[in-house]
Motif scaffolding. Sequence first.
Motif, short mmCIF file in Angstrom:
data_model
loop_
_atom_site.label_atom_id
_atom_site.label_comp_id
_atom_site.label_asym_id
_atom_site.label_seq_id
_atom_site.Cartn_x
_atom_site.Cartn_y
_atom_site.Cartn_z
N GLN A 96 0.82 -1.22 0.00
CA GLN A 96 0.00 0.00 0.00
C GLN A 96 0.85 1.26 0.00
OE1 GLN A 96 -0.74 2.56 2.34
NE2 GLN A 96 -2.32 3.39 0.97
N VAL A 97 1.97 1.24 0.68
CA VAL A 97 2.79 2.46 0.75
C VAL A 97 3.45 2.77 -0.60
CG1 VAL A 97 3.24 2.24 3.21
CG2 VAL A 97 4.84 1.21 1.57
N ARG A 98 3.42 1.83 -1.54
CA ARG A 98 3.98 2.08 -2.86
C ARG A 98 2.99 2.77 -3.79
NH1 ARG A 98 7.07 -2.45 -5.84
NH2 ARG A 98 7.86 -0.57 -6.84
N VAL A 99 1.73 2.85 -3.39
CA VAL A 99 0.74 3.54 -4.21
C VAL A 99 1.07 5.03 -4.23
CG1 VAL A 99 -1.71 4.12 -4.47
CG2 VAL A 99 -1.04 1.84 -3.66
N PRO A 100 1.20 5.64 -5.42
CA PRO A 100 1.58 7.06 -5.48
C PRO A 100 0.60 7.94 -4.72
CG PRO A 100 1.74 6.05 -7.66
CD PRO A 100 1.08 5.05 -6.77
N GLY A 101 1.14 9.02 -4.16
CA GLY A 101 0.32 9.96 -3.42
C GLY A 101 -0.22 11.06 -4.30
N LYS A 102 -0.51 12.19 -3.69
CA LYS A 102 -1.12 13.32 -4.38
C LYS A 102 -0.25 13.78 -5.56
CE LYS A 102 -3.04 17.89 -3.28
NZ LYS A 102 -3.22 18.90 -2.23
N HIS A 103 -0.89 14.00 -6.71
CA HIS A 103 -0.21 14.45 -7.93
C HIS A 103 0.86 13.46 -8.40
CE1 HIS A 103 -2.38 18.08 -7.20
NE2 HIS A 103 -1.60 18.49 -6.23
N GLY A 104 0.72 12.16 -7.99
CA GLY A 104 1.67 11.15 -8.43
C GLY A 104 2.99 11.17 -7.69
N THR A 105 3.10 11.99 -6.65
CA THR A 105 4.35 12.05 -5.89
C THR A 105 4.39 10.91 -4.87
OG1 THR A 105 3.32 13.53 -4.27
CG2 THR A 105 4.45 14.55 -6.15
N ALA A 106 5.51 10.80 -4.17
CA ALA A 106 5.64 9.77 -3.15
C ALA A 106 4.59 9.97 -2.06
CB ALA A 106 7.04 9.82 -2.54
N PRO A 107 4.05 8.88 -1.51
CA PRO A 107 3.03 9.00 -0.46
C PRO A 107 3.56 9.81 0.72
CG PRO A 107 3.22 6.74 -1.22
CD PRO A 107 4.36 7.48 -1.82
#
Length: 361
Positions: A278-289
């Motif tokens: 789950q932590v590998r799913v990109p965060g906001k705007h495709g940046t690191a979570p």
Amino acid sequence: MRTALVIGTGLIGTSAALALTRRGITVHLSDPDPEQARTAAALGAGTDQPPDGVVDLAVVAAPPAHVADVLADAIRRGVAHAYADVASVKGGPRRELLERGLDLSAYIGTHPMSGREKSGPLAASADLFEGRPWVLTPTRDTDTEVLNLALELVSHCRALPVVMDADAHDRAVALVSHMPHLVSSLVAARLEHAEEAAVRLCGQGIRDVTRIAASDPRMWIDILSANPGPVADLLSDLAGDLDETVRALRALESADEAKRQDGVTGIRDVLRRGNAGQVRVPGKHGTAPRVYEVVAVLIDDQPGQLASIFADAGRAGVNIEDVRIEHATGQQAGLVQLVVEPQAAPVLTAALRERGWAIRQ
């Protein structure tokens, strides 16, 4: 690009046409169902009249099972200088076109990684692709000008171009899109004949897991029929994990302490692996979570409540990174979860309390 022909006026085709029209491109619309093309035209996506001559780019937005047929027909008729499709699978259509002996220098496969549970032109939006990845799968045979026109299409739709090999793309979407959809449907199917008392207990977790199961089954049969192998491989691996998880849960029922400990170890392992994935799913705007905090606010189900909360957050100088709403069962109330930067959480909490909002700790 000055002119375009969009063939297929469903959600994706109409959304692309709306985006192109907004940027001043003359867009012609075509669909096997003329009424659907007229609907898209009425929404401002272009004209349903055929072009007078050859257009700069033809965008084929047909279901995956029909993409090769539609592309082959368009290429043979010479309707455009360049051709792109937006199907969710890429390797199969290209191989079909090659088998037909077509010159594919003017063709490029693409896939915008965006969509909705609803389909058809009435669900379309010019902003559908904004900030989303849009995969391009050029080959050595792809003409440079064709690639440039595809990049221009992506730019007009305000998406983010990602270049991939076609087969690598198909394996990737099997993992991040096609398999999750089937898993969501399998979980939702457990609810079909569940007792009403159990269904009434549904909270945000089950809503999150089953949301995409609401999509049109006909559309997904087309998608999965075009990419069955990679999806089946992933589900086979998942089935192995499920078998191990079932064994671990059965072990937890055992009176034998050693077996129970094996069960704990098995469940801990699957939960740990889930955390790691789950932590590998990109965060906001495709940046690191990033790590955020949640400020939970109780609200009544009345007009203007959300607008007031956002306005009060703005007055406090706090940016809302994300928002989730959990509706109370059997009550006209809900819990708004405001996702903010950790340092902003106490500021927002104090500001909202000062303005009379009820904060859930």
